[in-house]
Design an enzyme around this catalytic site. Structure first.
Site, PDB file in Angstrom:
ATOM      1  N   GLU A   1       1.556  18.237  12.618  1.00  0.00           N
ATOM      2  CA  GLU A   1       0.251  17.587  12.433  1.00  0.00           C
ATOM      3  C   GLU A   1      -0.070  16.680  13.627  1.00  0.00           C
ATOM      4  O   GLU A   1      -1.216  16.629  14.094  1.00  0.00           O
ATOM      5  CB  GLU A   1       0.232  16.799  11.120  1.00  0.00           C
ATOM      6  CG  GLU A   1       0.225  17.725   9.902  1.00  0.00           C
ATOM      7  CD  GLU A   1       0.056  16.981   8.586  1.00  0.00           C
ATOM      8  OE1 GLU A   1       0.032  15.738   8.584  1.00  0.00           O
ATOM      9  OE2 GLU A   1      -0.050  17.661   7.539  1.00  0.00           O
TER      10      GLU A   1
ATOM     11  N   THR B   1      11.801   3.144  -3.336  1.00  0.00           N
ATOM     12  CA  THR B   1      11.730   2.420  -2.062  1.00  0.00           C
ATOM     13  C   THR B   1      11.400   3.311  -0.875  1.00  0.00           C
ATOM     14  O   THR B   1      11.399   2.841   0.268  1.00  0.00           O
ATOM     15  CB  THR B   1      13.049   1.669  -1.805  1.00  0.00           C
ATOM     16  OG1 THR B   1      14.138   2.578  -1.985  1.00  0.00           O
ATOM     17  CG2 THR B   1      13.223   0.501  -2.765  1.00  0.00           C
ATOM     18  N   GLY B   2      11.125   4.601  -1.105  1.00  0.00           N
ATOM     19  CA  GLY B   2      10.589   5.440  -0.046  1.00  0.00           C
ATOM     20  C   GLY B   2      11.587   5.838   1.022  1.00  0.00           C
ATOM     21  O   GLY B   2      12.794   5.954   0.778  1.00  0.00           O
TER      22      GLY B   2
ATOM     23  N   GLY C   1       9.842  20.320  14.313  1.00  0.00           N
ATOM     24  CA  GLY C   1       8.886  21.366  13.940  1.00  0.00           C
ATOM     25  C   GLY C   1       8.561  21.304  12.467  1.00  0.00           C
ATOM     26  O   GLY C   1       8.217  22.306  11.849  1.00  0.00           O
TER      27      GLY C   1
ATOM     28  N   HIS D   1     -19.440  36.313  -2.883  1.00  0.00           N
ATOM     29  CA  HIS D   1     -19.373  36.951  -1.564  1.00  0.00           C
ATOM     30  C   HIS D   1     -20.460  36.376  -0.660  1.00  0.00           C
ATOM     31  O   HIS D   1     -21.582  36.200  -1.116  1.00  0.00           O
ATOM     32  CB  HIS D   1     -19.584  38.465  -1.719  1.00  0.00           C
ATOM     33  CG  HIS D   1     -19.594  39.173  -0.403  1.00  0.00           C
ATOM     34  ND1 HIS D   1     -18.442  39.401   0.328  1.00  0.00           N
ATOM     35  CD2 HIS D   1     -20.624  39.690   0.331  1.00  0.00           C
ATOM     36  CE1 HIS D   1     -18.764  40.026   1.450  1.00  0.00           C
ATOM     37  NE2 HIS D   1     -20.084  40.218   1.485  1.00  0.00           N
TER      38      HIS D   1
ATOM     39  N   CYS E   1       1.917   6.556   2.134  1.00  0.00           N
ATOM     40  CA  CYS E   1       0.804   7.513   2.135  1.00  0.00           C
ATOM     41  C   CYS E   1      -0.479   6.851   2.634  1.00  0.00           C
ATOM     42  O   CYS E   1      -1.176   7.389   3.497  1.00  0.00           O
ATOM     43  CB  CYS E   1       0.613   8.076   0.732  1.00  0.00           C
ATOM     44  SG  CYS E   1      -0.815   9.140   0.584  1.00  0.00           S
TER      45      CYS E   1
ATOM     46  N   ARG F   1      12.791  12.116   8.263  1.00  0.00           N
ATOM     47  CA  ARG F   1      12.871  10.780   7.671  1.00  0.00           C
ATOM     48  C   ARG F   1      14.059  10.758   6.724  1.00  0.00           C
ATOM     49  O   ARG F   1      14.554  11.814   6.310  1.00  0.00           O
ATOM     50  CB  ARG F   1      11.566  10.449   6.928  1.00  0.00           C
ATOM     51  CG  ARG F   1      10.344  10.449   7.837  1.00  0.00           C
ATOM     52  CD  ARG F   1       9.067  10.125   7.062  1.00  0.00           C
ATOM     53  NE  ARG F   1       9.090   8.815   6.473  1.00  0.00           N
ATOM     54  CZ  ARG F   1       8.658   7.697   7.074  1.00  0.00           C
ATOM     55  NH1 ARG F   1       8.160   7.749   8.297  1.00  0.00           N
ATOM     56  NH2 ARG F   1       8.705   6.538   6.453  1.00  0.00           N
TER      57      ARG F   1
ATOM     58  N   ASP G   1      10.251   9.566  -2.255  1.00  0.00           N
ATOM     59  CA  ASP G   1      11.028   9.972  -1.077  1.00  0.00           C
ATOM     60  C   ASP G   1      12.493   9.548  -1.151  1.00  0.00           C
ATOM     61  O   ASP G   1      13.344  10.138  -0.499  1.00  0.00           O
ATOM     62  CB  ASP G   1      10.427   9.347   0.198  1.00  0.00           C
ATOM     63  CG  ASP G   1       9.129  10.010   0.622  1.00  0.00           C
ATOM     64  OD1 ASP G   1       8.626  10.865  -0.126  1.00  0.00           O
ATOM     65  OD2 ASP G   1       8.615   9.655   1.714  1.00  0.00           O
TER      66      ASP G   1
ATOM     67  N   GLY H   1       0.818  -1.215   0.000  1.00  0.00           N
ATOM     68  CA  GLY H   1       0.000   0.000   0.000  1.00  0.00           C
ATOM     69  C   GLY H   1       0.847   1.257   0.000  1.00  0.00           C
ATOM     70  O   GLY H   1       0.453   2.290  -0.494  1.00  0.00           O
TER      71      GLY H   1
END
Ligand code: FAD
Ligand code: NAD
Length: 473
Positions: free
Chosen positions: A187, A143-144, A181, A451, A42, A273, A312, A39
């Site tokens: 998140e 491969t991320g 940060g 508006h 993400c 990461r 990535d 999967g």
């Protein structure tokens, strides 16, 4: 031994996009992926699960603010196990769909980790057991990434959580120290505070979101610090982590010239990461890296001409829409390398690059930041407009932040935009479309806006920029 035109290492967002494109171009394709569950990041542990949890936080914040709107909400409770169950249900659905796509017969799906033996040979340690060697006329590394090594004294021994833990827990600590940060840290901090936990954010740089303009980052920091249960510390130096009384965890850090300590139930590690290349044996395939990232040309070709990379593992922006675009470009260029298509080489264009952070308030950016324009020596005009002076956001009670437009000083063309504020990740798309068509600020100013909407806020900085361009003539 079997031979393929195109072998895809990694079946995440970048890899799947590459495999699908290569198949459509008539290449024989194998997808190699060794994960327990298919999967990609993400779907399984990134964008989708985090945004599912964040919806619970957003609703909790609305309930916590009910009094401002003349409402009383009684008996409000947070049930982390139910939040987790909702996430699992949705993610199972998304992952099942992607697994179906990978196994629908368009590609040969090989379950195992791949390792280069040469630029055209890959050995796969198969999950079902045994090794298989495949011949790859071309291949793509997709491969991320993985959570970076922990550089903090005492933390590995003490134990810590990563975003993976937050995303699948049925119990939440009452208090948590969030290290970092960047997007992940913020998140997660938003989610945890939203559902009523005490959160301490510790950032090394003197602003959050290091790649963002300072005014954007400072507006976010100000708004997060106003949250009832959140404290944000920037310009810190982490010294060590250690245990504290009562099974708690302590972080020792320097801040404003003083040694500080914070004690909490848990520590969340979100200091970045790094590319996942350890299992690949890149040297055997003559592939060069730069600080761990696979080095690529704008056409996604690596230092070895028949091998491409996307997502990535190569950067420069570790977000999904870029991973997909890179994967598609790489597959097309691999087909071209094999003589199966004869169009022009496809190259990545980051002019419309996007970035969004789903905090409260949200942050979103497209194109150039003001800092990037300064670095490139481009003469710009910049205008901002605050949400606390905008009718629709005032009615919504969402008055933190502002919108910002960056225009070319001589032509008025919009070069970039940023938003800190309500629905920022949606609002930014008006600027993406405008920039796609190379619109000038004067165009944006005159395009009709209903508006009262949040979107009409863009017309104010657009008008300012149009005036500044006229003055500069
Ligand atoms: C918490 C979190 C939230 C995020 N939120 C967002 C967001 O809101 N928006 C956004 O745009 N981005 C977000 N991201 C970033 C986004 O998830 C990534 O940029 C994207 O998923 C990367 O896709 P990829 O295809 O490069 O890698 P991945 O999806 O990680 O795919 C890599 C695949 O390669 C496989 N693999 C690894 N090594 C090998 C090997 N040797 N052989 C074979 N297979 C191998 C892995 O098993 C994996 O399936 C978030 C990330 C995180 C962690
Ligand atoms: N909404 C989104 O689009 C989204 C969400 C999550 C992640 N992502 C992507 O995932 C990638 C990883 O995100 P991330 O937030 O883990 O990484 P990041 O590199 O963006 O942020 C890590 C932060 O930790 C700080 N840091 C690093 N070392 C430190 C230290 N020793 N002490 C204190 N602070 C330190 C850095 O200054 C940086 O701000 C990013 O590239 C991001 O684009 C995107």
């Amino acid at each position: 031994m079997s031979e393929f035109d195109f072998v895809v290492l990694g079946g995440g967002s970048a890899g799947y996009a590459a495999a699908r494109t290569a198949h459509e171009l008539g290449l024989s394709v194998a997808v190699v992926d060794g994960a327990d569950e298919l999967g990609g990041l993400c779907i399984l542990r990134g964008c989708m699960p985090s945004k599912t949890l964040i919806q619970s936080a957003n609703r909790a914040l609305s309930i916590r603010r009910a009094g401002e709107f003349g409402l009383r909400a009684h008996g409000f409770e947070v049930h982390p196990e139910e939040i987790r169950d909702r996430k699992r249900e949705l993610i199972d659905d998304f992952a099942g769909y992607r697994q179906g796509q990978l196994a629908d017969g368009r590609f040969e799906l090989i379950r195992g980790y791949g390792q280069y033996l040469s630029p055209t040979q890959i050995i796969v340690n198969q999950r079902e057991g045994g090794e298989r060697i495949i011949e790859a006329k071309t291949s793509i590394i997709a491969t991320g990434s993985k959570v970076s090594e922990v550089p903090i004294e005492g933390l590995a021994e003490l134990g810590y959580w990563t975003s993976d833990d937050i995303l699948d827990t049925d119990t939440l600590p009452q208090s948590i120290i969030v290290l970092g940060g960047g997007a992940i840290a913020l998140e997660m901090a938003h989610y945890l505070e939203g559902v009523g936990r005490d959160v301490f954010v510790i950032q090394r740089s003197d602003q959050l979101l290091s790649g963002s303009d300072r005014d954007v980052a400072k507006a976010l920091e100000g708004a997060l610090n106003e949250r009832e249960k959140m404290d944000v510390f920037t310009a810190t130096k982490i010294v060590r982590a250690e245990s504290a009384d009562g099974g708690l965890k302590k972080l020792v850090f320097e801040h404003k010239g003083e040694l500080c300590e914070i004690v909490a139930e848990e520590i969340l590690y979100a200091l970045g990461r790094e590319p996942a290349t350890a299992k690949l044996d890149l040297v055997q395939a003559n592939i060069e890296t730069d600080r761990g990232y696979v080095k690529t040309q704008p056409d996604q070709q690596t230092s070895q001409p028949n091998i491409f990379a996307a997502g990535d593992v190569c950067g420069p922006l570790e977000v999904v829409h870029i991973a997909i675009e890179q994967g598609e470009a790489a597959a097309y260029n691999a087909a071209r390398y094999l003589g199966k298509v004869d169009g022009r080489i496809k190259t990545m264009d980051y002019r419309l690059k996007l970035f969004g952070v789903f905090t409260e308030p949200q942050v979103a950016q497209v194109g150039m930041t003001e800092n990037e324009a300064i670095d490139k020596g481009i003469e710009t005009v910049v205008a901002t407009y605050p949400f606390d002076d905008h009718g629709k956001s005032m009615t919504m009670g969402e008055t933190h932040g502002f919108v910002k437009l960056i225009g070319d000083k001589h032509t008025g063309e919009i070069l970039g935009g940023s938003v800190v504020g309500p629905e920022a990740t949606e609002l930014i798309h008006e600027i993406v479309v405008a920039m796609h068509f190379h619109a000038k600020a004067a165009d944006l100013m005159t395009i009709p806006h209903y508006h009262p909407t949040l979107s009409e806020i863009w017309t104010y900085p657009a008008e300012d920029i149009a005036d500044l361009v006229e003055e500069a003539k």
